[in-house]
Design a protein around this motif. Structure first.
Motif, PDB file in Angstrom:
ATOM      1  N   HIS A   1       0.827  -1.209   0.000  1.00  0.00           N
ATOM      2  CA  HIS A   1       0.000   0.000   0.000  1.00  0.00           C
ATOM      3  C   HIS A   1       0.860   1.259   0.000  1.00  0.00           C
ATOM      4  N   GLN A   2       2.142   1.074   0.370  1.00  0.00           N
ATOM      5  CA  GLN A   2       3.042   2.228   0.349  1.00  0.00           C
ATOM      6  C   GLN A   2       3.652   2.464  -1.035  1.00  0.00           C
ATOM      7  N   SER A   3       3.361   1.566  -1.971  1.00  0.00           N
ATOM      8  CA  SER A   3       3.995   1.713  -3.291  1.00  0.00           C
ATOM      9  C   SER A   3       3.251   2.692  -4.189  1.00  0.00           C
TER      10      SER A   3
ATOM     11  N   LYS B   1       1.897   6.466  -4.682  1.00  0.00           N
ATOM     12  CA  LYS B   1       2.116   7.829  -4.182  1.00  0.00           C
ATOM     13  C   LYS B   1       1.319   8.792  -5.051  1.00  0.00           C
TER      14      LYS B   1
ATOM     15  N   TYR C   1       1.620  12.215  -7.254  1.00  0.00           N
ATOM     16  CA  TYR C   1       2.666  12.927  -7.993  1.00  0.00           C
ATOM     17  C   TYR C   1       2.081  14.177  -8.638  1.00  0.00           C
TER      18      TYR C   1
ATOM     19  N   GLN D   1       4.143  12.912  -3.153  1.00  0.00           N
ATOM     20  CA  GLN D   1       3.553  13.015  -1.818  1.00  0.00           C
ATOM     21  C   GLN D   1       2.904  11.698  -1.422  1.00  0.00           C
ATOM     22  N   GLU D   2       2.863  11.486  -0.121  1.00  0.00           N
ATOM     23  CA  GLU D   2       2.173  10.300   0.381  1.00  0.00           C
ATOM     24  C   GLU D   2       0.671  10.512   0.236  1.00  0.00           C
ATOM     25  N   ILE D   3      -0.071   9.433   0.066  1.00  0.00           N
ATOM     26  CA  ILE D   3      -1.529   9.543   0.097  1.00  0.00           C
ATOM     27  C   ILE D   3      -1.916   9.785   1.563  1.00  0.00           C
TER      28      ILE D   3
ATOM     29  N   CYS E   1      -3.393   9.523   5.082  1.00  0.00           N
ATOM     30  CA  CYS E   1      -4.013   8.339   5.675  1.00  0.00           C
ATOM     31  C   CYS E   1      -5.389   8.699   6.233  1.00  0.00           C
TER      32      CYS E   1
ATOM     33  N   SER F   1      -5.272  18.302   2.015  1.00  0.00           N
ATOM     34  CA  SER F   1      -5.009  16.910   2.392  1.00  0.00           C
ATOM     35  C   SER F   1      -6.311  16.113   2.408  1.00  0.00           C
TER      36      SER F   1
ATOM     37  N   TYR G   1      -1.961   9.467  -9.277  1.00  0.00           N
ATOM     38  CA  TYR G   1      -1.521   8.281  -8.538  1.00  0.00           C
ATOM     39  C   TYR G   1      -0.448   7.564  -9.352  1.00  0.00           C
TER      40      TYR G   1
END
Length: 805
Positions: free
Chosen positions: A539-541, A543, A545, A553-555, A557, A658, A709
DNA sequence: GATTAGGCTTCG
C-alpha cells in the motif's frame, strides 16, 4: 591454381567434380545467371593466339563445341570463350585444339560478334574475378603443363601468380582501347532495367589527373554492375572499352568487365563491394583507394551532406537513406513506400490514403511509427524495383522530390481526403540518378541509420510508449483469438521471463556489470532476477505525484483525513454559525440536518441541479459540509461526484488539500498544496447544466492542480554479474496492468498486485528459483548534495500475462 | 540476336 587436370581413367567428369556442381548445356545458358555451381563441357574447336589488350593483360579466345551434343547445326552448339589475365599463361600451352575442357565459375555475357560468326548469342568470360577453374580432361595420361598440377583450392593461389594490372589515369584515356581505371564517383544512376535486355548503370568518375569519364555499363545481371551507394564512392573497373560518343570519350563495359566499389570516406573499410568471386587487391591498391579518398575529400565538393527527414524542405530533391516499414500498390503506375529514418519531419506529413488490407507490413510497426514515417510515392519505371523490396529493408531512395500538397478544388486529388502536407515523390525516369538502392546491413550508412532508428525508439519512449500501451491494450482485448493467444504463449515460453518488453526486442541484452561500468545517460535491455523490492508493504507503493512541481507526496491516511474533517466542522473553527441556513442557490438545492447523536454537528448537502441528477443519483454531484470520513465513504457509494467543502468563510470553499477535493466513481482525487489556487464553489455554476463533471474539468475550474496516482517501487535486480536498484515509475497502469488510482480503493486489485509481486520475487525462495525478468532500463544522473549519483529506471516493460493474475 | 544509354528533375 585455376587450371587442373582430370583424367578419363579416374572416371566420368561428374564423379571428379564437387558434388554440388551441375552441368549446364550451352543452350540453357542465361545472362542473369551467376554460374558458380555450374560447369560446361566443350571441345576446343578453334584456338586463337593470345594477344595483349590495352589493359596489358593477355586475352585468349577459344571456340568451344558442346562435346556430347548430337552434331547439330544450331548456332547454340558453339560458343566463344575468353580467358583473361594470368590464367592465359597457364592455358595457352596446356590446351590443344580437340581437347575437352570443363569450365566453372564463368561469367556469361552477350556476344557482340554472334551476328557475324553465327555462334552462340552469349559468350563465356573467365577471369581472376570470376574465380574460374579450368579443368583439362585428358583421354590418357600424358605429359602436359596441366598434368603436374594436383587438385588444390584456388584460394591458395600463390603470390608469384599475381596479375599485373595497370590503371590508366583518366586524363590519358584514348579512343578504342580497353583499360582498367580507378576513380571517384561524381555521378551515377543505380542499375535500372533498360529498354533492351540488360540492366544499365551510368557512372561518371573523376580522378586526381583532372580527367573525367562517363561510363555506360550494361549487364543482364544487375549484381554484376558496380555497387555504388553514393556520390564519393571509389570504384575500380577492370576492362572497360573507350569509344567516342558526341565528340567525347565514353566508356562501356568490355568482355570480362568487373568492378570493385569502396566507401569514399578516408580511413573507412577497404573491403570492396563486388560480386566477383575472387579479386586481386594489393597494398598498392589499398594506397590508391586511400589516396583517391583523400584527394576527393580535399578537392571535390561532391560529398553532399546526407539529408534526414527532419531537415527536408519543400521543393527540393534529395537522397533518403531509410528503412522500409510498409508498402502498397496504389495503382498501375505507382507504389507507396512507408519509410522512416529515425528523425521527425517538422512539416505535416502527407498521408496517402490506402486500404489497410493492401498495405504490406506489420500493423503494429505502421501504427507505432506513424509519426516518424514518410509516405513516398514511387512511379512508373521504379514500380518494379519498389514492388520487389521486402519490408524491413534498408534503402536509399535517390532524388526524392518534396513539395507541399496543393489543394486543387477543380480536380479532387488523393490529398483532399486527408490534411495536406509535405509530399514525397520518386518521379518516373532516371534523371539525376533517380532510383532505389538496396543497402546491405553491413554497410556503414546502415550502421548509422540503425543507430538513428534505435535512438528514436528510445528517445521518445514516452510518446511512443503511449502508443505501445494502446497496442498492448488492443492486443489483450483481441487475445481471445486462439492463434494470437498461442503466439503470445509461445513467445512467453520462449522468453521464459516473467516480464516482457513492449519495444526494443531486437536489442541485445547487456550484463548488469557492463551497465554499471558505463556512464549515464544510457538505455539498455537486461535480463535479471528480482532479489528484493521496496516498499514491501504494497500500500506504500502508490504515491501522489504533481506533474507541475514534480513533487511526490504520500496519500493522506484515513486518520489524518478524519482529523482534518473534524477540525473543519468543529464549532471553534466555524466563522459562520452552524445553524445559519445556507440559502439555496440558483444552481443547487441545499439540505441540512443534525448529525445523529451529535448536536453540535450539522451536515449540509448541496445538490447540484441538473435534469440527469434528478433521475440518476449515481451521476449527480453534491457538495458536502460537516461530514465524517465514514460518511464520505458511504456517500461515495451513492453519488457520482462528491466535493467536500466548508463554509467557514462566507462563500463555499474547498477544505485543506489533504482532504480529497473530489470523490468521483469512488476514486479519491487530491490537489497539489503547492500548485493549487482554490476558487470558491460559485465557479462551478458554469458546469451545473452543461458538464462534463470530469475530474480534470472540475479541477481546472476550482483552481486545483490534480495529483496523479503513481506506482513508485525500487527493484533490486541481479543477473549474476552484479546487482542494481532500478526505479519503477508507473502512472499509466502499464507495468502491472493495474491502475494505481484504482488499486487504492479496490481490495481485489490489491490482492492481484500481491500475487504479481509474489511471482516476480517469490518470498522465502532462493535466487535460483526466482524467475528471469526481461527489462528495459535507463541510467541517469541525480544530484545528491554535491555528489552525482547514477540511478536506473525501468521502462517499456510489462508483467507477462498480467491480465491472468 | 542486336539493343539498351549516352547524366541534366516533376503527370502524379
Amino acid at each position: 591454381m585455376p587450371l587442373q587436370q582430370l583424367r578419363e581413367s579416374d572416371g566420368p567428369i561428374e564423379a571428379q567434380l564437387p558434388s554440388h556442381m551441375q552441368r549446364i548445356k550451352f543452350e540453357k545458358l542465361q545472362l542473369s545467371a551467376l554460374c558458380s555451381n555450374q560447369y560446361v563441357v566443350g571441345t576446343i574447336l578453334v584456338k586463337f593466339t593470345p594477344h595483349e589488350s590495352g589493359t596489358g593483360e593477355k586475352i585468349f579466345k577459344m571456340v568451344l563445341e558442346e562435346s556430347t551434343a548430337q552434331q547439330s547445326v544450331s548456332n547454340l552448339a558453339t560458343i566463344n570463350t575468353f580467358i583473361f589475365g594470368k590464367l592465359v599463361i597457364d592455358c595457352e600451352h596446356a590446351l590443344k585444339q580437340g581437347d575437352t575442357v570443363v569450365l566453372t565459375k564463368f561469367q556469361v555475357s552477350t556476344s557482340p560478334s554472334a551476328s557475324k560468326d553465327g555462334r552462340h548469342a552469349l559468350q563465356l568470360e573467365l577471369s581472376e574475378e570470376t574465380g574460374t577453374t579450368v579443368y583439362a580432361y585428358a583421354k590418357s595420361v600424358k605429359e602436359s603443363a596441366a598434368s603436374s598440377i594436383v587438385h588444390s583450392p584456388i584460394i591458395q593461389r600463390p603470390k608469384i601468380g599475381m596479375q599485373d594490372y595497370t590503371y590508366v589515369p583518366l586524363n590519358q584515356i584514348k579512343d578504342g582501347v580497353t583499360v582498367n581505371v580507378y576513380g571517384v564517383v561524381k555521378f551515377f544512376k543505380p542499375p535500372y532495367r533498360s529498354k533492351g535486355t540488360d540492366f544499365c548503370s551510368t557512372v561518371t568518375i573523376v580522378d586526381a589527373s583532372n580527367g573525367r569519364l562517363n561510363c555506360v555499363l550494361f549487364n543482364g545481371n544487375s549484381d554484376l554492375l558496380p555497387k555504388i551507394y553514393k556520390v564519393g564512392d571509389v570504384v575500380r573497373f577492370h576492362r572497360i572499352k573507350i569509344q567516342e560518343f558526341n565528340k567525347e570519350l565514353q566508356a562501356v563495359n568490355a568482355a570480362g568487365f568487373s568492378a570493385l566499389t569502396f566507401d569514399g570516406t578516408p580511413g573507412a573499410s577497404l573491403k570492396p563491394r563486388t560480386s566477383s568471386k575472387s579479386y586481386q587487391f594489393t597494398t598498392t591498391d589499398q594506397l590508391t583507394v586511400e589516396e583517391l579518398r583523400r584527394w576527393a575529400n580535399v578537392n571535390l565538393s561532391i560529398h553532399k551532406p546526407t539529408v534526414k527527414l527532419s531537415e527536408v524542405k519543400p521543393a527540393e530533391y534529395f537522397d533518403l537513406t531509410c528503412q522500409l516499414i510498409a508498402k502498397a500498390v496504389v495503382d498501375h503506375s505507382s507504389v507507396l513506400l512507408k519509410v522512416w529514418d529515425g528523425t521527425k519531419c517538422p512539416h505535416t506529413l502527407w498521408q496517402i490514403p490506402v486500404d489497410m488490407n493492401t498495405l504490406e507490413g506489420d500493423p503494429a510497426d505502421i501504427h507505432r511509427l506513424c509519426k516518424l514515417s514518410a509516405d513516398v510515392l514511387v512511379y512508373d519505371n521504379h514500380v518494379g524495383a519498389a514492388n520487389s523490396l521486402k519490408v524491413g529493408t534498408y534503402v536509399t531512395i535517390h532524388n526524392i522530390h518534396t513539395k507541399f500538397a496543393t489543394l486543387n478544388t477543380e480536380k479532387p486529388s488523393r490529398s483532399l481526403d486527408t490534411a495536406p502536407g509535405m509530399e514525397f515523390h520518386l518521379h518516373g525516369g532516371t534523371s539525376y540518378g533517380r532510383g532505389i538502392t538496396v543497402l546491405p546491413e553491413d554497410c556503414s550508412d546502415v550502421q548509422q541509420l540503425r543507430q538513428s532508428l534505435e535512438s528514436a525508439l528510445l528517445a521518445d519512449q514516452d510518446s511512443l510508449g503511449d502508443l505501445t500501451l494502446l497496442e498492448i491494450l488492443n492486443t489483450s482485448s483481441r487475445s481471445s483469438a486462439p492463434e494470437r493467444a498461442t503466439a503470445t504463449h509461445v513467445e512467453r515460453c520462449h522468453q521464459e521471463s516473467a516480464t516482457v518488453l513492449t519495444a526494443h526486442q531486437h536489442i541485445k541484452s547487456t550484463s548488469i556489470q557492463e551497465v554499471m561500468d558505463q556512464t549515464p545517460p544510457q538505455k539498455y535491455r537486461i535480463r535479471a532476477k528480482m532479489v528484493n523490492y521496496q516498499p514491501q508493504a504494497l500500500h506504500q507503493s502508490v504515491k501522489l505525484y504533481c506533474p507541475k512541481c514534480h513533487s511526490l507526496q504520500e496519500i493522506p491516511c484515513d486518520d489524518h483525513i478524519d482529523n482534518l474533517l473534524q477540525d473543519a466542522y468543529s464549532p471553534d473553527s466555524m466563522a459562520v454559525a452552524p445553524d445559519s441556513q445556507s440559502p439555496d442557490a440558483l444552481w443547487y438545492q441545499t439540505a441540512t440536518w443534525e448529525a445523529e447523536g451529535q448536536r453540535h454537528r450539522r451536515i449540509t448537502v448541496h445538490f447540484v441541479k441538473s435534469d440527469e441528477a434528478q433521475r440518476i443519483p449515481e451521476r449527480s454531484t453534491i457538495l458536502v459540509e460537516g461530514v465524517t470520513l465514514n460518511e464520505l465513504y458511504r456517500l461515495s457509494k451513492r453519488f457520482g461526484s462528491i466535493i467536500p467543502i466548508t463554509s467557514r468563510t462566507k462563500c463555499l470553499t474547498l477544505n485543506e488539500l489533504s482532504i480529497p477535493f473530489l470523490i468521483q466513481d469512488r476514486k479519491w482525487h487530491y490537489g497539489c498544496r503547492h500548485c493549487s489556487h482554490p476558487q470558491p464553489m460559485d465557479a462551478l455554476q458554469s458546469l451545473s447544466q452543461t458538464g462534463p463533471w470530469e475530474s480534470s474539468v472540475i479541477a481546472k475550474i476550482l483552481g486545483i492542480q490534480l495529483l496523479r496516482y503513481v506506482f513508485v517501487m525500487r527493484f533490486t535486480l541481479d543477473d549474476g554479474s552484479g546487482s542494481l536498484d532500478a526505479l519503477l515509475w508507473d502512472e499509466a497502469e502499464r507495468f502491472f496492468g493495474i491502475s494505481a488510482t484504482d488499486v487504492v480503493v479496490d481490495d481485489a486489485l490489491q490482492e492481484k498486485l500481491t500475487r504479481i509481486m509474489d511471482t516476480l520475487c517469490p518470498p522465502r525462495t532462493s535466487k535460483d528459483d526466482c524467475p528471469w525478468l526481461e527489462c528495459c532500463i535507463k541510467s541517469y544522473y541525480v544530484n545528491e548534495g554535491s555528489e552525482q549519483k547514477t540511478h536506473y529506471q525501468i521502462f517499456d516493460t510489462v508483467v507477462a500475462g498480467a491480465e491472468d493474475f
